[in-house]
Structure formats: C-alpha cells, structure tokens
Design an enzyme around this catalytic site. Structure first.
Site, PDB file in Angstrom:
ATOM      1  N   ARG A 261       0.190  -8.186  13.765  1.00 45.83           N
ATOM      2  CA  ARG A 261      -0.457  -7.154  12.933  1.00 45.83           C
ATOM      3  C   ARG A 261      -1.393  -7.784  11.912  1.00 45.83           C
ATOM      4  O   ARG A 261      -2.453  -7.234  11.613  1.00 45.83           O
ATOM      5  CB  ARG A 261       0.613  -6.297  12.230  1.00 45.83           C
TER       6      ARG A 261
ATOM      7  N   ARG B 279      11.866  -5.182   4.539  1.00 47.44           N
ATOM      8  CA  ARG B 279      11.510  -3.794   4.230  1.00 47.44           C
ATOM      9  C   ARG B 279      12.409  -2.793   4.970  1.00 47.44           C
ATOM     10  O   ARG B 279      12.694  -2.950   6.150  1.00 47.44           O
ATOM     11  CB  ARG B 279      10.053  -3.562   4.655  1.00 47.44           C
TER      12      ARG B 279
ATOM     13  N   ARG C  64      -9.208   1.766   9.203  1.00 48.09           N
ATOM     14  CA  ARG C  64      -8.813   0.421   9.596  1.00 48.09           C
ATOM     15  C   ARG C  64      -9.848  -0.236  10.498  1.00 48.09           C
ATOM     16  O   ARG C  64      -9.637  -1.371  10.933  1.00 48.09           O
ATOM     17  CB  ARG C  64      -7.480   0.485  10.360  1.00 48.09           C
TER      18      ARG C  64
ATOM     19  N   LYS D 243       0.830  -1.214   0.000  1.00 43.53           N
ATOM     20  CA  LYS D 243       0.000   0.000   0.000  1.00 43.53           C
ATOM     21  C   LYS D 243       0.861   1.259   0.000  1.00 43.53           C
ATOM     22  O   LYS D 243       0.615   2.191  -0.754  1.00 43.53           O
ATOM     23  CB  LYS D 243      -0.933   0.034   1.220  1.00 43.53           C
TER      24      LYS D 243
ATOM     25  N   ARG E 292      11.743  -0.815  10.560  1.00 44.62           N
ATOM     26  CA  ARG E 292      10.739  -0.494  11.575  1.00 44.62           C
ATOM     27  C   ARG E 292      10.709  -1.596  12.622  1.00 44.62           C
ATOM     28  O   ARG E 292      10.763  -2.760  12.287  1.00 44.62           O
ATOM     29  CB  ARG E 292       9.360  -0.401  10.907  1.00 44.62           C
TER      30      ARG E 292
HETATM   31  P1  AMP Z   1       1.302   1.201   8.776  1.00 46.01           P
HETATM   32  O1  AMP Z   1       2.494   2.034   8.468  1.00 46.01           O
HETATM   33  O2  AMP Z   1       0.098   1.546   7.964  1.00 46.01           O
HETATM   34  O3  AMP Z   1       1.613  -0.277   8.748  1.00 46.01           O
HETATM   35  O4  AMP Z   1       0.897   1.541  10.295  1.00 46.01           O
HETATM   36  C1  AMP Z   1       1.790   1.302  11.361  1.00 46.01           C
HETATM   37  C2  AMP Z   1       1.041   1.249  12.664  1.00 46.01           C
HETATM   38  O5  AMP Z   1       0.414   2.509  12.925  1.00 46.01           O
HETATM   39  C3  AMP Z   1      -0.111   0.240  12.723  1.00 46.01           C
HETATM   40  O6  AMP Z   1       0.327  -1.079  13.019  1.00 46.01           O
HETATM   41  C4  AMP Z   1      -0.947   0.844  13.849  1.00 46.01           C
HETATM   42  O7  AMP Z   1      -0.360   0.596  15.108  1.00 46.01           O
HETATM   43  C5  AMP Z   1      -0.836   2.335  13.564  1.00 46.01           C
HETATM   44  N1  AMP Z   1      -1.904   2.776  12.641  1.00 46.01           N
HETATM   45  C6  AMP Z   1      -1.755   3.187  11.352  1.00 46.01           C
HETATM   46  N2  AMP Z   1      -2.930   3.519  10.809  1.00 46.01           N
HETATM   47  C7  AMP Z   1      -3.876   3.312  11.767  1.00 46.01           C
HETATM   48  C8  AMP Z   1      -5.282   3.443  11.813  1.00 46.01           C
HETATM   49  N3  AMP Z   1      -5.985   3.850  10.748  1.00 46.01           N
HETATM   50  N4  AMP Z   1      -5.911   3.139  12.978  1.00 46.01           N
HETATM   51  C9  AMP Z   1      -5.226   2.737  14.056  1.00 46.01           C
HETATM   52  N5  AMP Z   1      -3.891   2.562  14.081  1.00 46.01           N
HETATM   53  C10 AMP Z   1      -3.204   2.843  12.946  1.00 46.01           C
END
Ligand code: AMP
Length: 216
Positions: free
Chosen positions: A173, A129, A90, A15, A162
């Site tokens: 996750r 990554r 989400r 994404k 990360r």
């Molecule tokens: P991502 O970079 O999209 O994988 O997001 C990393 C982390 O940020 C996720 O595992 C969540 O802990 C938090 N996060 C990102 N987007 C959301 C969301 N829409 N709602 C809640 N937590 C989020």
C-alpha cells in the site's frame, strides 16, 4: 459557502483518526472512501463485491467506481456544510473529478493538509491498529488504546484488525501510494492549497495544526 478539505498522506499517518476529530469539531461530514468501501463489502453490495479483491490486495479500486461512490456520498444532506475528504482523491484522475464535483456543487477545495510521518512509524502504526466493526472508529494498542480491550469506546461494538493491515500488504500500500497518489502533493502545492503537517506528534497537537491550516 460549504467547506471542503482533503486530508492527504500515505496510509497510516492518522488521516482517519484526525478526520473523525475534525468532523466532530467543525461540523463538517467525514467522508472516508476506505470506510465506505468496507461498509459496502460488509453489506455485500454490488460495489462491495467489485471493490473487495482490490482492497484485499492493497491495490486501488478503479477510478470510475470510486468517483461515482464519492459523488453520491457528497450529495447526502449531512454534507451540506461541506466535508473532510479522507482517502480521496488518490490519483490525478480522481483529483480532477473532485474539482468537477465541487464545481457542480458551487464550491471548491479550501485546503489540503498533507500529513507526513517517517515510513517506519507508518508500519508500526498500521500493525497495531484496531478498527470498530460498526462505524470504523480507530484505536491503537500503544498510541490510542480503547478503555476496554477489543471494544469500541464510542459504540461498544467489536474491534477487529483490517486484513490489509498485514505487513506485506502494508508495504504494498505504501508503494501504491508512492506510485499513484504522491503526484498529488506537487499538484496541490502548485495550486497553493497544500500545508505540510508533521503527523508524528501527539494527536491533540496534530489536530490543532490541522485546524490552523483549515482556518487559514
Ligand atoms: P483506507 O481506509 O483509506 O486506507 O482505504 C482502504 C483501501 O480502500 C485502499 O487500500 C484502497 O484499496 C481502497 N480505497 C480507498 N480510497 C480509495 C480511493 N480514493 N481510490 C481507490 N481506492 C481506494
């Protein structure tokens, strides 16, 4: 009228990579909630301090904090033509909030491409990554390596792994995605907005299919 796209799919399907490319090609803003949280953590803001423990454990940040952050982001001038939403919504509560936010802006959601790849591919992708410290550009040791190891091609900043890309956290996750986010697939399918896209193809091919889905 402004265009709003939600990229849906589990962590690690591409994404972020695709949203970056789509934003560049369409002129829409790239709004990544994960990246916004990481920036807040880096800058030690109040939101960053609140969000950090959830992110570290691979849990979702509470809806109210996330929704307020996105609302503020969408009011920025660079979102005037619309945005590619990457990692938001989400949860069903966030999906309802997204509808309300866009209605307030006199707009609505235009398309929800849903990127699918097999689970073993997700794990392989996330464990290789590398993310750029400065702007969150994404690379992969095997599939999308930087020209110079450890350095971002776009801005020369350091690449790091990360800490929520560790194997145990990745598995958690994915489970959080299944429990809390996957109901959105049926929600958007029922709304007629969903298009399924296979994410285990060449990056360029995925981009093309996403552009087609957005245009239709
Ligand atoms: P991502 O970079 O999209 O994988 O997001 C990393 C982390 O940020 C996720 O595992 C969540 O802990 C938090 N996060 C990102 N987007 C959301 C969301 N829409 N709602 C809640 N937590 C989020």
């Amino acid at each position: 009228m402004a265009t709003y796209i939600v990229l849906l799919g589990p962590p690690g399907v591409g994404k972020g990579t695709q949203a970056e490319i789509l934003a560049e090609q369409t002129g829409l803003a790239h709004v990544s909630t994960g990246e916004l949280f990481r920036e807040n953590i880096k800058n030690k803001t109040e939101l960053g301090v609140l969000a950090e423990s959830f992110i570290h454990k691979g849990e979702l940040v509470p809806d109210n904090l996330t929704i307020a952050m996105v609302k503020e982001r969408l009011s920025c001038p660079d979102c005037g033509e619309g945005a590619i939403l990457d990692g938001f919504p989400r949860t069903p509560v966030q999906a309802e909030a997204a509808n309300a936010m866009l209605a307030d802006l006199g707009a609505q959601l235009n398309a929800v491409p849903y990127i699918i790849v097999p689970e073993e591919v997700i794990i392989r992708r996330l464990s290789g990554r590398w993310t750029c410290r400065e702007h969150g550009h994404i690379f992969h040791t095997l599939f999308n390596p930087p020209v110079k190891e450890g350095i971002c091609d776009h801005d020369g900043s350091e690449l790091y792994q990360r800490d929520d890309d560790k194997l145990e956290t990745v598995k958690h996750r994915i489970q959080v995605y299944i429990d809390r986010t996957s109901p959105l697939v049926e929600y958007y399918r029922t709304n007629g907005l969903l298009t399924e896209i296979r994410g285990d193809q060449e990056i360029e091919q995925v981009t093309q299919e996403l552009l087609d889905a957005i245009k239709s």
